[in-house]
Design a protein around this motif. Sequence first.
Motif, PDB file in Angstrom:
ATOM      1  N   ILE A 113       0.834  -1.204   0.000  1.00 27.19           N
ATOM      2  CA  ILE A 113       0.000   0.000   0.000  1.00 27.19           C
ATOM      3  C   ILE A 113       0.872   1.258   0.000  1.00 27.19           C
ATOM      4  O   ILE A 113       0.608   2.218  -0.738  1.00 27.19           O
ATOM      5  CB  ILE A 113      -0.952  -0.008   1.213  1.00 27.19           C
ATOM      6  N   GLY A 114       1.929   1.264   0.807  1.00 35.66           N
ATOM      7  CA  GLY A 114       2.822   2.419   0.854  1.00 35.66           C
ATOM      8  C   GLY A 114       3.504   2.672  -0.471  1.00 35.66           C
ATOM      9  O   GLY A 114       3.580   3.820  -0.939  1.00 35.66           O
ATOM     10  N   ASN A 115       3.994   1.597  -1.111  1.00 43.92           N
ATOM     11  CA  ASN A 115       4.668   1.741  -2.399  1.00 43.92           C
ATOM     12  C   ASN A 115       3.696   2.123  -3.517  1.00 43.92           C
ATOM     13  O   ASN A 115       4.024   2.904  -4.402  1.00 43.92           O
ATOM     14  CB  ASN A 115       5.379   0.436  -2.772  1.00 43.92           C
ATOM     15  N   ARG A 116       2.500   1.545  -3.449  1.00 45.35           N
ATOM     16  CA  ARG A 116       1.518   1.787  -4.521  1.00 45.35           C
ATOM     17  C   ARG A 116       1.082   3.240  -4.561  1.00 45.35           C
ATOM     18  O   ARG A 116       0.888   3.820  -5.644  1.00 45.35           O
ATOM     19  CB  ARG A 116       0.297   0.872  -4.307  1.00 45.35           C
ATOM     20  N   PHE A 117       0.912   3.856  -3.389  1.00 48.45           N
ATOM     21  CA  PHE A 117       0.425   5.238  -3.338  1.00 48.45           C
ATOM     22  C   PHE A 117       1.518   6.233  -2.932  1.00 48.45           C
ATOM     23  O   PHE A 117       1.219   7.403  -2.719  1.00 48.45           O
ATOM     24  CB  PHE A 117      -0.752   5.338  -2.367  1.00 48.45           C
ATOM     25  N   ASN A 118       2.749   5.720  -2.805  1.00 52.65           N
ATOM     26  CA  ASN A 118       3.871   6.578  -2.424  1.00 52.65           C
ATOM     27  C   ASN A 118       3.531   7.366  -1.159  1.00 52.65           C
ATOM     28  O   ASN A 118       3.692   8.586  -1.086  1.00 52.65           O
ATOM     29  CB  ASN A 118       4.224   7.536  -3.567  1.00 52.65           C
ATOM     30  N   ASN A 119       3.054   6.638  -0.136  1.00 49.87           N
ATOM     31  CA  ASN A 119       2.596   7.275   1.094  1.00 49.87           C
ATOM     32  C   ASN A 119       3.102   6.455   2.287  1.00 49.87           C
ATOM     33  O   ASN A 119       2.513   5.430   2.638  1.00 49.87           O
ATOM     34  CB  ASN A 119       1.067   7.365   1.105  1.00 49.87           C
TER      35      ASN A 119
END
Length: 497
Positions: A113-119
């Motif tokens: 999730i962090g990598n997918r949305f750069n968050n």
Amino acid sequence: MSISLVTSILLVLYMALILFFVIRGALRTKSLEDYAVGTGSSPIVVGLSLAASVTSAATFIINPGFVAMYGWSAFFALSVVMPVGLFLSLIIMTKSFQKIGHTTKALTLAQWIGNRFNNKLHSRIIAFLSLLLITFIVLICVGIVKVLTSALGISELYVLLGLVLFVFGYTMFGGANSMIKNNAIQAVMISIVAVILLFSGYQYFDVGLSGFWEKINAIDPMLTQKYNPESPLFRDFFEVVVCNFIIGIAIVCQPHIITRSLMLRSEKDTNKYLITSILVLILFFSVLIVGLYARLQMPDLMQDGVAVPLDSIVSVYVVNRFTPYLGVIVIFGLLAAGLSTLEGLVQSLSTTITNDIILPLTKKDYSENKKKKINRWVIVALAIVTILMSYDQLVDPNLSVGIFAQNGVYMFFSAAFVPVLFGIFLKHVPSQAPLFATLTSIVVYVAVYYGGLTEYTSGPVRNPAVAGALAILASLFVGGISYLLLKKKIKLSENVA
């Protein structure tokens, strides 16, 4: 030989077999990545592993207790409606998640999730929410302890200590490589036992299916109804169908389920993987009918004048229904059902804590060997917490440990569902949209369940499925609106520029 002696001997042999695969897996585990997703396995092996991991002690030990107590409404909700949602979600999400997962080089759902949305903030929130999955670990431990205690005739505390020390101990070293092999073997064992359990109530069908329902109806007419208004969980269409279908769809978003496709050798294996897992899962979910067999065996759910707790119904049924030797086979199938998911949860949760909480907080560039050592200490801490929480549920459950586990697990995947959905099917997603969806889910779940905002969550036994379903719907609405507004705002700013 007595059933306790036979169980003890076979238990030692079973432990030796597990350790054999753990040692083989440990020799192939060179990094935290190898520990998390392995080095690639065949689609049939991974499919069997997924089926075994999805249907844990909850399916084989705890949920049939709900069926025994509340009848057809519980069976329809947990064995028909929820699996349909699960299968649809698994088919739709797996291929896309697998493709993006390999692209983002994610080891965990939080990292994905962090990598997918750069968050990074969103990744950290999901990682901390993953701690709620320890409630499911507790459920499995309680279920296995109930079964083994019935067979071995020793204290629940001693069985709990032995179980946790053994499973958490070997999970430190084997990781995904040994887990996949263990799960595949366990799936075969579970399949054999599932067939034995399904046919264990053949005598109740001596006058056909209608006669079977008449026998159930004679005990309590509410047991044969589609909805049971006298139950705290299966009272009407909304609880039985709507909530369980939504929960079934979102179940896939648990780390030990959604990330399983990353253990395939290539994307070409996905169809075989899905077909294998779904066919085996259909067999496994059918086992909940055993709850009705148990109710016919114990119409008043009493044994020797003492009420049988919901979590012990299947254990009592197995010990009373089967001969010692066949009973041992069934017991080991139930043990395999629990261990298959327990290994996956310990492996995925420890990886999440190490990879997404500890390493980012320390901000140090550790060697792979150091990362593995940190992960092992995390498992030690999880073992201690599991023992304490499991013993509490053994001594003083609120109706069932199933409610305790559902509360934690449903809160987690209701928060993860929309980010996974958006990450799979939408392009150029503003990072705030899925984050707002997750935060909305947390607020709504807490308000509904702990604030008692509905009639379904205001009694002594509150329904986590209602809180989870409403949280998912609310997060989907907020996430969708945020996505549309933020994307429109971005386009307007680009046009102005």
